[in-house]
Design an enzyme around this catalytic site. Structure first.
Site, PDB file in Angstrom:
ATOM      1  N   GLU A 172       0.822  -1.226   0.000  1.00 27.24           N
ATOM      2  CA  GLU A 172       0.000   0.000   0.000  1.00 27.24           C
ATOM      3  C   GLU A 172       0.852   1.271   0.000  1.00 27.24           C
ATOM      4  O   GLU A 172       0.681   2.158   0.818  1.00 27.24           O
ATOM      5  CB  GLU A 172      -0.950  -0.011   1.201  1.00 27.24           C
ATOM      6  CG  GLU A 172      -1.887  -1.206   1.199  1.00 27.24           C
ATOM      7  CD  GLU A 172      -2.757  -1.309   2.443  1.00 27.24           C
ATOM      8  OE1 GLU A 172      -2.709  -0.382   3.287  1.00 27.24           O
ATOM      9  OE2 GLU A 172      -3.480  -2.309   2.583  1.00 27.24           O
ATOM     10  N   ASN A 225       2.020  -5.359  -2.970  1.00 27.73           N
ATOM     11  CA  ASN A 225       0.648  -5.682  -2.575  1.00 27.73           C
ATOM     12  C   ASN A 225      -0.146  -4.405  -2.341  1.00 27.73           C
ATOM     13  O   ASN A 225       0.333  -3.478  -1.683  1.00 27.73           O
ATOM     14  CB  ASN A 225       0.701  -6.517  -1.284  1.00 27.73           C
ATOM     15  CG  ASN A 225      -0.636  -7.117  -0.908  1.00 27.73           C
ATOM     16  OD1 ASN A 225      -1.260  -7.813  -1.705  1.00 27.73           O
ATOM     17  ND2 ASN A 225      -1.087  -6.862   0.313  1.00 27.73           N
ATOM     18  N   HIS A 266     -10.366  -6.515  -1.579  1.00 25.78           N
ATOM     19  CA  HIS A 266     -11.374  -6.125  -0.590  1.00 25.78           C
ATOM     20  C   HIS A 266     -12.517  -5.425  -1.331  1.00 25.78           C
ATOM     21  O   HIS A 266     -12.368  -4.285  -1.783  1.00 25.78           O
ATOM     22  CB  HIS A 266     -10.778  -5.168   0.444  1.00 25.78           C
ATOM     23  CG  HIS A 266      -9.739  -5.781   1.328  1.00 25.78           C
ATOM     24  ND1 HIS A 266     -10.023  -6.795   2.208  1.00 25.78           N
ATOM     25  CD2 HIS A 266      -8.412  -5.526   1.459  1.00 25.78           C
ATOM     26  CE1 HIS A 266      -8.921  -7.137   2.873  1.00 25.78           C
ATOM     27  NE2 HIS A 266      -7.921  -6.381   2.424  1.00 25.78           N
ATOM     28  N   GLU A 297      -6.066 -10.822  -0.266  1.00 27.69           N
ATOM     29  CA  GLU A 297      -6.800 -10.477   0.967  1.00 27.69           C
ATOM     30  C   GLU A 297      -8.300 -10.405   0.690  1.00 27.69           C
ATOM     31  O   GLU A 297      -8.989  -9.483   1.132  1.00 27.69           O
ATOM     32  CB  GLU A 297      -6.312  -9.140   1.529  1.00 27.69           C
ATOM     33  CG  GLU A 297      -4.822  -9.090   1.839  1.00 27.69           C
ATOM     34  CD  GLU A 297      -4.381  -7.774   2.457  1.00 27.69           C
ATOM     35  OE1 GLU A 297      -5.251  -7.042   3.000  1.00 27.69           O
ATOM     36  OE2 GLU A 297      -3.173  -7.478   2.412  1.00 27.69           O
ATOM     37  N   ASP A 299     -12.179 -10.418   0.553  1.00 26.97           N
ATOM     38  CA  ASP A 299     -13.437 -10.493   1.290  1.00 26.97           C
ATOM     39  C   ASP A 299     -14.429  -9.583   0.591  1.00 26.97           C
ATOM     40  O   ASP A 299     -14.039  -8.700  -0.188  1.00 26.97           O
ATOM     41  CB  ASP A 299     -13.291 -10.134   2.777  1.00 26.97           C
ATOM     42  CG  ASP A 299     -12.539  -8.839   3.025  1.00 26.97           C
ATOM     43  OD1 ASP A 299     -12.709  -7.878   2.251  1.00 26.97           O
ATOM     44  OD2 ASP A 299     -11.771  -8.774   3.996  1.00 26.97           O
TER      45      ASP A 299
END
Length: 408
Positions: A172, A225, A266, A297, A299
């Site tokens: 990030e 990432n 996400h 990651e 979700d």
């Protein structure tokens, strides 16, 4: 084939043989297990894909909640520890490392024949208090921070050398279009810790971070990432995916040993998300640079209350629509990964709503219900969709993964 690639291939073959031996039964022989009774690791292994989860060590060790450990051990072929490998956890006191939790996590993974994603080496967030304070009050300057980061990466990667499959080396590092200034850049909002971290390190810190990690472990795969890089936008100054693409392309051209890009995945059902081909196009553009990709990651959260009035419960019809939308978004990300042979792994950021990070972070309005299993470990539509996608995937459109060789 290198020894590491041979070991990875051997592990995958063992997973396939152990989990799916019944699938190849001949006509008239024993009926194979129903798709919903097969593990995610086994279903994914048919195509050489690793299916993973983030793990909460406290929940894993909780004897009163044995279902959590059971599912971690049985369902997943790669694991990521949620916090135990972050800087604040490993070096809470300057110069003194605490390896206990991270070492225990790696040992558990090895016993379960699971590969480990290391998360994370260079990130402006979840820094130890002594480092955060020094950046904020100016007692740690640019050269000092660069030296501290280089030492941290060297110490951590050396400690786990040979035990980590993929490292999130830099996490990030770039801004979002809603920050100031709005043009995507290294850092974040003007005056924020994220921007100070980037400014102190300077624009070349990504290249140095990757080179430092490679020197410490020649065989680990090294990833950049980030979130909100699932699909390209208009290619303009506010297109985060385009910025990351240009950034990693430049790193590759400079001979920096970056092996892959991790798209966090996400998502939220309240927004207009992507279709399969848009995400597949994004992954393809990155792999065309000679990089591997991974969903790291995943979700898919939803609003838990009425969309217009968060003080009111949502109607049943709205909850049902959100449940189906979440399943569709899991489908989009997984199908796009399956379509690209250089997409090595698909990792969910927690698998049960009982231990999800989402409700504690998205509180106004309240969001949640982002995982494959609900808070009672009951399968959701998202899980059944993922299982169905993995079961149906195969030649000629879906082929086994291409093993990735670390760049030098």
């Amino acid at each position: 084939m290198t020894l590491r690639r041979m070991a990875t291939a051997g592990l995958l073959a063992a997973v396939v043989a152990a989990t799916l031996g019944a699938v190849g039964a001949s006509a008239g022989g024993p009926r194979p297990p129903a798709t919903q009774d097969q593990s995610l690791r086994g279903l994914a292994a048919r195509n050489g894909l690793y299916f993973g989860t983030a793990v909460d060590p406290a929940a894993y060790a909780d004897a009163a909640d044995p279902q959590y450990k059971k599912l971690v051990d049985s369902q997943f072929s790669t694991v990521t520890v949620e916090n135990a490998m972050k800087w604040e956890s490993l070096e809470p006191t300057r110069g003194t490392y605490d390896w206990a939790a991270a070492d225990a996590f790696v040992a558990n993974a090895q016993r379960n024949h699971q590969l480990v994603r290391g998360h994370v080496l260079a990130w402006y967030s979840q820094l130890p208090g002594w480092l955060n304070t020094g950046i904020q009050d100016g007692t740690i300057d640019g050269p000092q921070l660069r030296a501290l980061l280089k030492k941290h990466i060297t110490d951590v990667v050396t400690h786990f050398r040979g035990k980590i499959w993929q490292w999130d080396v830099v996490n990030e590092a770039v801004s979002d279009p809603w920050e100031t200034p709005s043009a995507i850049h290294l850092g974040g909002n003007t005056g924020s810790l994220k921007q100070k971290f980037a400014d102190l390190l300077g624009p070349d810190y990504l290249a140095e971070a990757f080179r430092t990690a490679r020197a410490a472990d020649p065989k680990a795969l090294l990833f950049y990432n980030d979130y909100n890089i699932d699909a390209f936008g208009d290619g303009g100054p506010g297109d985060k995916t385009q910025f990351v693409y240009d950034m990693v392309k430049k790193l590759r051209a400079q001979g920096v040993p970056i092996d892959g890009v991790g798209s966090q995945g996400h998502l939220s059902t309240q927004y207009g998300n992507y279709d399969v081909l848009a995400v597949a196009d994004s992954l393809q553009r990155f792999t065309d640079l000679g990089l591997a990709v991974a969903l790291t990651e995943v979700d898919v959260r939803s609003l838990l209350k009425d969309a217009k009035d968060p003080t009111q419960d949502a109607a049943g019809a709205d909850l049902n629509a959100r449940d189906q939308a979440a399943a569709y978004n899991y489908h989009v990300l997984l199908q796009a990964c399956l379509m690209n042979r250089h997409c090595l792994s698909f990792t969910v950021w927690g698998f049960t709503d009982k231990h999800s990070w989402i409700p504690g972070w998205f509180t106004n309005p309240p969001e949640g219900a982002g995982c494959l299993w609900d808070a009672n470990y009951q399968p959701k539509k998202s899980l059944r969709t993922v299982q169905g996608d993995l079961a149906a995937a195969g030649p000629p459109l879906v082929q086994p993964r291409v093993p990735q060789k670390p760049h030098r």
